[in-house]
Design a protein around this motif. Structure first.
Motif, PDB file in Angstrom:
ATOM      1  N   ALA A 240     -85.044   1.865 -88.742  1.00 24.92           N
ATOM      2  CA  ALA A 240     -84.855   0.579 -89.422  1.00 24.92           C
ATOM      3  C   ALA A 240     -85.385   0.642 -90.860  1.00 24.92           C
ATOM      4  CB  ALA A 240     -85.549  -0.536 -88.653  1.00 24.92           C
ATOM      5  N   VAL A 241     -86.524   1.267 -91.060  1.00 25.79           N
ATOM      6  CA  VAL A 241     -87.069   1.413 -92.418  1.00 25.79           C
ATOM      7  C   VAL A 241     -86.116   2.243 -93.272  1.00 25.79           C
ATOM      8  CG1 VAL A 241     -88.933   2.447 -93.788  1.00 25.79           C
ATOM      9  CG2 VAL A 241     -89.480   1.094 -91.748  1.00 25.79           C
ATOM     10  N   TYR A 242     -85.617   3.325 -92.723  1.00 24.02           N
ATOM     11  CA  TYR A 242     -84.674   4.173 -93.457  1.00 24.02           C
ATOM     12  C   TYR A 242     -83.400   3.396 -93.811  1.00 24.02           C
ATOM     13  CZ  TYR A 242     -81.319   7.831 -94.459  1.00 24.02           C
ATOM     14  OH  TYR A 242     -80.349   8.603 -95.050  1.00 24.02           O
ATOM     15  N   MET A 243     -82.881   2.651 -92.834  1.00 20.97           N
ATOM     16  CA  MET A 243     -81.656   1.883 -93.081  1.00 20.97           C
ATOM     17  C   MET A 243     -81.882   0.787 -94.123  1.00 20.97           C
ATOM     18  SD  MET A 243     -79.470   3.480 -91.368  1.00 20.97           S
ATOM     19  CE  MET A 243     -78.048   2.439 -91.465  1.00 20.97           C
ATOM     20  N   LEU A 244     -83.064   0.177 -94.115  1.00 20.49           N
ATOM     21  CA  LEU A 244     -83.377  -0.844 -95.122  1.00 20.49           C
ATOM     22  C   LEU A 244     -83.441  -0.245 -96.526  1.00 20.49           C
ATOM     23  CD1 LEU A 244     -85.985  -3.048 -93.245  1.00 20.49           C
ATOM     24  CD2 LEU A 244     -83.695  -3.719 -94.004  1.00 20.49           C
TER      25      LEU A 244
END
Length: 129
Positions: A73-77
């Motif tokens: 999720a952090v990477y996608m954000l």
């Protein structure tokens, strides 16, 4: 509520898997003095939360999966917001997010694990205040 009676309700609100009314943890996951301490019984329906000694050891596998989901999720954000970060900065962002989310991840993994073994009982839920 629309989710009441589903495993998702129990997981999102960290409630008893059987009645969805009793608290699952002794305190808020971020209260470090009672860090993710699971109650012995549900205060509403008296469900014993632990089937056997070391029952929640299996939640470590769930915790790993939830941690991976947080990292993704952090990477996608970072991609969604168009942040041009180096691999080191991205790694640091993921580590910080995981450290900050650690109490929540541990709590959610325990309630997910409990929901594998206990199911919602509509009759008990109706008889509980």
């Amino acid at each position: 509520m629309l989710l009441k009676g589903t495993k998702l309700y129990s997981i999102l609100f960290i409630k008893c898997p059987r009645c969805h009314k009793g608290e699952f943890l002794e305190a808020n996951p971020y209260k470090l003095s009672n860090f993710n301490k699971v109650k012995k019984h549900c205060p509403k329906c008296d469900l014993k939360y632990s089937i056997e000694p070391s029952f929640y050891t299996g939640s470590m596998y769930v915790s790993y999966a939830v941690g991976i989901a947080v990292a993704v999720a952090v990477y996608m954000l970072t991609l969604l917001f168009g942040l041009q970060t180096s691999i080191g900065t991205l790694f640091t962002l993921i580590v910080v997010a995981l450290v900050l989310a650690m109490p929540w991840i541990a709590a959610v993994s325990k309630i997910i694990w409990a929901n594998f073994f206990f199911k919602f009982d509509k009759k008990i839920a109706q008889n509980v205040n």
